[in-house]
Design a protein around this motif. Structure first.
Motif, PDB file in Angstrom:
ATOM      1  N   GLY A   1       0.824  -1.213   0.000  1.00  0.00           N
ATOM      2  CA  GLY A   1       0.000   0.000   0.000  1.00  0.00           C
ATOM      3  C   GLY A   1       0.854   1.257   0.000  1.00  0.00           C
ATOM      4  N   GLY A   2       1.901   1.246   0.849  1.00  0.00           N
ATOM      5  CA  GLY A   2       2.790   2.414   0.930  1.00  0.00           C
ATOM      6  C   GLY A   2       3.489   2.672  -0.392  1.00  0.00           C
ATOM      7  N   ILE A   3       4.048   1.595  -0.979  1.00  0.00           N
ATOM      8  CA  ILE A   3       4.765   1.747  -2.257  1.00  0.00           C
ATOM      9  C   ILE A   3       3.797   2.220  -3.345  1.00  0.00           C
ATOM     10  N   PHE A   4       2.627   1.601  -3.374  1.00  0.00           N
ATOM     11  CA  PHE A   4       1.615   1.942  -4.370  1.00  0.00           C
ATOM     12  C   PHE A   4       1.220   3.416  -4.255  1.00  0.00           C
ATOM     13  N   ASN A   5       1.054   3.867  -3.017  1.00  0.00           N
ATOM     14  CA  ASN A   5       0.701   5.269  -2.756  1.00  0.00           C
ATOM     15  C   ASN A   5       1.767   6.215  -3.283  1.00  0.00           C
ATOM     16  N   ILE A   6       3.024   5.875  -2.963  1.00  0.00           N
ATOM     17  CA  ILE A   6       4.127   6.754  -3.371  1.00  0.00           C
ATOM     18  C   ILE A   6       4.226   6.796  -4.900  1.00  0.00           C
ATOM     19  N   LEU A   7       4.051   5.629  -5.540  1.00  0.00           N
ATOM     20  CA  LEU A   7       4.106   5.588  -7.006  1.00  0.00           C
ATOM     21  C   LEU A   7       2.978   6.414  -7.622  1.00  0.00           C
TER      22      LEU A   7
ATOM     23  N   GLY B   1       1.240  10.983 -10.266  1.00  0.00           N
ATOM     24  CA  GLY B   1       0.064  11.861 -10.317  1.00  0.00           C
ATOM     25  C   GLY B   1       0.315  13.322 -10.047  1.00  0.00           C
ATOM     26  N   GLY B   2       1.565  13.706  -9.831  1.00  0.00           N
ATOM     27  CA  GLY B   2       1.860  15.131  -9.663  1.00  0.00           C
ATOM     28  C   GLY B   2       1.845  15.604  -8.230  1.00  0.00           C
ATOM     29  N   VAL B   3       1.865  14.657  -7.273  1.00  0.00           N
ATOM     30  CA  VAL B   3       1.886  15.053  -5.867  1.00  0.00           C
ATOM     31  C   VAL B   3       3.296  15.489  -5.459  1.00  0.00           C
ATOM     32  N   MET B   4       4.269  14.657  -5.851  1.00  0.00           N
ATOM     33  CA  MET B   4       5.664  14.958  -5.476  1.00  0.00           C
ATOM     34  C   MET B   4       6.232  16.087  -6.360  1.00  0.00           C
ATOM     35  N   VAL B   5       5.977  15.946  -7.661  1.00  0.00           N
ATOM     36  CA  VAL B   5       6.485  16.941  -8.614  1.00  0.00           C
ATOM     37  C   VAL B   5       5.282  17.479  -9.387  1.00  0.00           C
ATOM     38  N   PRO B   6       5.078  18.804  -9.387  1.00  0.00           N
ATOM     39  CA  PRO B   6       3.914  19.340 -10.106  1.00  0.00           C
ATOM     40  C   PRO B   6       3.892  18.885 -11.569  1.00  0.00           C
ATOM     41  N   LYS B   7       2.687  18.574 -12.023  1.00  0.00           N
ATOM     42  CA  LYS B   7       2.563  18.021 -13.382  1.00  0.00           C
ATOM     43  C   LYS B   7       3.068  18.972 -14.458  1.00  0.00           C
ATOM     44  N   TYR B   8       2.853  20.302 -14.236  1.00  0.00           N
ATOM     45  CA  TYR B   8       3.199  21.237 -15.316  1.00  0.00           C
ATOM     46  C   TYR B   8       4.700  21.362 -15.542  1.00  0.00           C
TER      47      TYR B   8
ATOM     48  N   ARG C   1       1.476  12.636 -19.802  1.00  0.00           N
ATOM     49  CA  ARG C   1       0.485  11.696 -20.369  1.00  0.00           C
ATOM     50  C   ARG C   1       0.329  10.484 -19.446  1.00  0.00           C
ATOM     51  N   ILE C   2       1.461   9.996 -18.905  1.00  0.00           N
ATOM     52  CA  ILE C   2       1.414   8.844 -17.991  1.00  0.00           C
ATOM     53  C   ILE C   2       0.623   9.216 -16.731  1.00  0.00           C
ATOM     54  N   SER C   3       0.811  10.453 -16.283  1.00  0.00           N
ATOM     55  CA  SER C   3       0.156  10.871 -15.034  1.00  0.00           C
ATOM     56  C   SER C   3      -1.368  10.828 -15.150  1.00  0.00           C
ATOM     57  N   GLU C   4      -1.871  10.867 -16.367  1.00  0.00           N
ATOM     58  CA  GLU C   4      -3.321  10.810 -16.562  1.00  0.00           C
ATOM     59  C   GLU C   4      -3.923   9.484 -16.093  1.00  0.00           C
ATOM     60  N   PHE C   5      -3.053   8.481 -15.859  1.00  0.00           N
ATOM     61  CA  PHE C   5      -3.551   7.176 -15.413  1.00  0.00           C
ATOM     62  C   PHE C   5      -3.604   7.060 -13.885  1.00  0.00           C
ATOM     63  N   SER C   6      -3.144   8.081 -13.197  1.00  0.00           N
ATOM     64  CA  SER C   6      -3.146   8.007 -11.733  1.00  0.00           C
ATOM     65  C   SER C   6      -4.392   8.673 -11.166  1.00  0.00           C
ATOM     66  N   PRO C   7      -5.153   7.948 -10.329  1.00  0.00           N
ATOM     67  CA  PRO C   7      -6.330   8.590  -9.729  1.00  0.00           C
ATOM     68  C   PRO C   7      -5.953   9.814  -8.891  1.00  0.00           C
ATOM     69  N   MET C   8      -4.718   9.804  -8.349  1.00  0.00           N
ATOM     70  CA  MET C   8      -4.292  10.981  -7.577  1.00  0.00           C
ATOM     71  C   MET C   8      -4.241  12.213  -8.477  1.00  0.00           C
ATOM     72  N   SER C   9      -3.875  11.978  -9.740  1.00  0.00           N
ATOM     73  CA  SER C   9      -3.815  13.083 -10.695  1.00  0.00           C
ATOM     74  C   SER C   9      -5.212  13.640 -10.962  1.00  0.00           C
ATOM     75  N   TRP C  10      -6.200  12.746 -11.061  1.00  0.00           N
ATOM     76  CA  TRP C  10      -7.574  13.224 -11.299  1.00  0.00           C
ATOM     77  C   TRP C  10      -8.046  14.085 -10.128  1.00  0.00           C
ATOM     78  N   GLY C  11      -7.735  13.596  -8.919  1.00  0.00           N
ATOM     79  CA  GLY C  11      -8.139  14.338  -7.721  1.00  0.00           C
ATOM     80  C   GLY C  11      -7.432  15.678  -7.636  1.00  0.00           C
ATOM     81  N   LEU C  12      -6.129  15.653  -7.931  1.00  0.00           N
ATOM     82  CA  LEU C  12      -5.321  16.870  -7.866  1.00  0.00           C
ATOM     83  C   LEU C  12      -5.819  17.902  -8.885  1.00  0.00           C
ATOM     84  N   ASP C  13      -6.099  17.431 -10.096  1.00  0.00           N
ATOM     85  CA  ASP C  13      -6.619  18.335 -11.134  1.00  0.00           C
ATOM     86  C   ASP C  13      -7.918  18.987 -10.674  1.00  0.00           C
ATOM     87  N   GLY C  14      -8.761  18.164 -10.064  1.00  0.00           N
ATOM     88  CA  GLY C  14     -10.043  18.674  -9.575  1.00  0.00           C
ATOM     89  C   GLY C  14      -9.839  19.782  -8.556  1.00  0.00           C
TER      90      GLY C  14
END
Lengths: 378, 291
Positions: A295-301, A306-313, A321-334
């Motif tokens: 769970g921890g590794i999965f979260n960090i990945l 998803g742009g949590v550690m490094v901003p997507k822009y 494009r890869i970040s679009e597959f992370s649910p964290m990215s969807w939440g962050l975008d929102g």
């Protein structure tokens, strides 16, 4: 039955000190540290450079250059070389010989873009000094031309009118940190959820509950509701940290421009997604150690992608494009849409829907796995 | 009455139960014996409706397990081998939780508390209970729905003799209350102490089902133990009799054995029929020491 199951789950989580630390304290500290640490990186305030200037020309032009640097709020003129980022040497005969160049010695730690900005800002003063000198010379011969030359102000403010496009505005460090660590923290429910789930399965408590006519659907629902509530409390606390605590550390406060309905929509959808993933990992793992590690590794990945550690822009396009597959990215975008673009609920619906569907599919798969596991006595 | 007719269950390529049939009388204490992996826990899980059978039929108190699983779950209860409750909750919180999800009656709640002597431990965290107290809580949870059948899956594992005896005594009480008990244990003495009837299964098949009385009296009562004394050694040392050994023989061979001992100057201290021992019988029939 449902209320008893929900109460039990709440009691178990509230008595797990490590879980509480991971769910509430860790993301709050992250928000504080990252907002303050990244303050200058995200800042749109005045750029400042420290300069040591040495005038070997000693003419009107060179003196004007030095005095302009002194007056420029972007520059701090220092008296010792060691204090300066830039050393500017004005050579002898600089005023007479237009081929003479000012020698710049640059601190190695400076990036090329900073050097370019410095050069651009210094050029303004060099040109201004030359124009002033030319205007003085022309005064006797052509007072009109001299007047025009004197009136030229070549500061950037006069040359350009900059307007920020609202739809593409950049977040400040707090606006970037708060949603990032909210999203990351919400997915950390994997820790208590998997520990409780695996223990219940290993000790046959789930089988016992099932033998008491508690269906797997009810088990899943009763486990999801407390974490849904916990996630919403997390969001409220983290927003509070961004609005009230971060400014105490001389950093911009979080500004929420969008609607509260939009925040509620995205955070509920994000929670469903986090619960789905957490349940899936919890029912698939054979031990709580395995579940928390995976769970921890999965979260960090998910966070890294998803742009949590490094901003997507600032990611390259392929990574974006890869970040679009992370649910964290969807939440962050929102969340970013709400904070920066004043988005209402309908504007973040697509992200919310993706999160919700992802969460529900994960939950359905985990219920099937749990059914199989109980049936096999595992 | 529990009627198990020709049931089979496989997990992947492993046959856990193979055409097994059993009849268990209402109100009896029924011992289920078998080596590890014999299929005991699978059978208990099937009877509880946790695991589906591949073929065969099961009727429990008139309910068809395939069609009336929910009804069967209402009248039965399993006491798992593991402590299936929440260590971080108090005794009361655990009992309240399991009572609430089953809509248990207040009198059944009180009875479960009383039978297992948990009244004074209500506010203690489950994690702080002793091994015996934890086992009692595990059992109390199983009594909350006032079950007609209770399945005990090795409930005394890891307990000291005193706690074990307390649990066995409480199980005897369930019989008095008319509850049918199905009991699995590694301890044969426990089975001998509380069970009316016993079934031994091995590799998912029934080896034998009979009353404990029949098994112990008819099948192994011809074993005779003779206590002998090495008289010559004792005499030469001028000591009183201290050293003795035991040999076993069967009833038909008793006369020959006595003659053989006499010829070799070995004194007989006493002759007695072997104590009824289920363990010996179990080892004979399964050919294993891993019960």
């Amino acid at each position: 039955m449902l209320s008893a199951m929900i109460k039990k789950e709440f009691l178990l989580v509230l008595r797990d000190k490590h879980a509480l630390l991971a769910l509430f304290v860790m993301p709050a500290i992250f928000i504080l540290i990252m907002s303050v640490a990244m303050r200058d990186q995200f800042s749109t305030n005045t750029i400042e450079f420290t300069v040591y200037a040495q005038d070997s020309d000693k003419t009107q032009i060179s003196k004007k250059i030095i005095s302009d640097i002194k007056e420029d709020k972007n520059f701090t003129l220092v008296s010792h070389k060691t204090e300066a980022q830039f050393l500017a040497y004005i050579p002898k005969n600089y005023s007479k010989d237009t081929n003479k160049k000012i020698e710049l010695v640059v601190n190695k730690s400076l990036k090329s873009d900073q050097i370019e900005i410095f050069k651009s800002m210094l050029s303004k003063h060099l040109l201004s000094a030359r124009f002033t000198s030319m205007a003085e010379t022309l005064k006797k011969y052509s007072p009109e031309t001299s007047k025009i030359l004197s009136s030229i102000n070549i500061s950037n403010e006069n040359l350009y009118k900059v307007k920020y496009n609202d739809l593409k505005s950049m977040p400040n460090s707090t606006q970037q940190s708060v949603p990032s660590w909210i999203v990351f923290g919400m997915f950390f429910i994997i820790i208590p959820m998997s520990t409780i789930y695996v223990n219940e399965r290993k000790q046959n408590t789930l089988a016992r509950l099932n033998s008491m006519n508690v269906s797997i659907l009810w088990m899943s629902i009763s486990k999801s509701i407390p974490y849904l509530v916990i996630n919403q409390i997390q969001v409220a606390i983290m927003l509070g940290v961004g609005i009230f605590l971060v400014p105490m550390f001389n950093t911009s406060a979080l500004e929420i421009n969008g609607s509260l309905g939009a925040i509620a929509t995205i955070s509920l959808a994000l929670s469903v997604s986090a619960i789905g993933v957490s349940t899936l990992i919890a029912v698939s793992a054979s031990s709580s150690e395995q579940a928390t590690t995976i769970g921890g590794i999965f979260n960090i990945l998910l966070g890294a992608i998803g742009g949590v550690m490094v901003p997507k822009y600032i990611m390259p396009e392929s990574m974006q494009r890869i970040s679009e597959f992370s649910p964290m990215s969807w939440g962050l975008d929102g969340f970013l849409d709400i904070f920066l673009k004043s988005a209402n609920a309908s504007m973040i619906l697509e992200d919310a829907l993706k999160l919700f569907v992802f969460g529900i599919i994960s939950l359905i798969i985990s219920m099937i796995i749990l059914r199989i596991r109980i049936n096999k006595g595992l | 009455m529990i009627q198990i007719s020709n049931i089979s269950k496989s997990f992947s390529n492993t046959k856990a139960l193979n055409n097994l049939s059993l009849n268990i009388k209402e109100g009896s204490v029924f011992g289920l014996l078998g080596v590890n992996g014999a299929g005991k826990t699978t059978l208990l899980s099937i009877l509880n409706g946790l695991v589906d059978i591949d073929s065969g039929d099961i009727k429990i108190f008139g309910y068809d397990l395939k069609k009336q699983k929910k009804d069967i779950k209402k009248i039965s209860s399993i006491i798992p081998q593991h402590l299936a409750f929440y260590e971080k909750l108090t005794v009361k919180e655990n009992l309240d939780f399991f009572a609430d999800i089953q809509n248990a009656k207040k009198e059944d709640y009180e009875k479960a508390l009383q039978v297992n002597s948990l009244e004074k431990l209500l506010n203690q965290k489950a994690s702080s209970l002793s091994g015996g107290q934890k086992r009692r809580l595990n059992i109390a949870i199983g009594l909350l729905n006032n079950p007609k059948i209770i399945y005990f899956d090795e409930p005394t594992v890891g307990l000291d003799p005193k706690s074990r005896n307390e649990i066995l005594d409480s199980i005897k009480n369930y019989k008095k209350l008319g509850i049918t008990v199905i009991y699995t244990s590694h301890y044969m003495t426990e089975i001998e102490k509380i069970c009316d009837e016993v079934a031994i299964i091995d590799h998912g098949e029934l080896l034998i089902q009979d009353t404990l009385f029949n098994l112990l009296s008819n099948k192994i009562s011809d074993i005779i133990t003779i206590e002998i004394v090495y008289q010559e050694i004792v005499d030469s040392l001028g000591l009183s009799v201290k050293n003795s050994s035991f040999i076993e023989t069967k009833e038909g061979e008793l006369f020959n054995t006595i003659n053989l001992l006499k010829k070799n100057n070995i004194s007989i201290k006493q002759i007695k029929y072997a104590s009824t021992n289920l363990e010996k019988y179990f080892l004979d029939i399964t050919g294993s020491s891993d019960a």
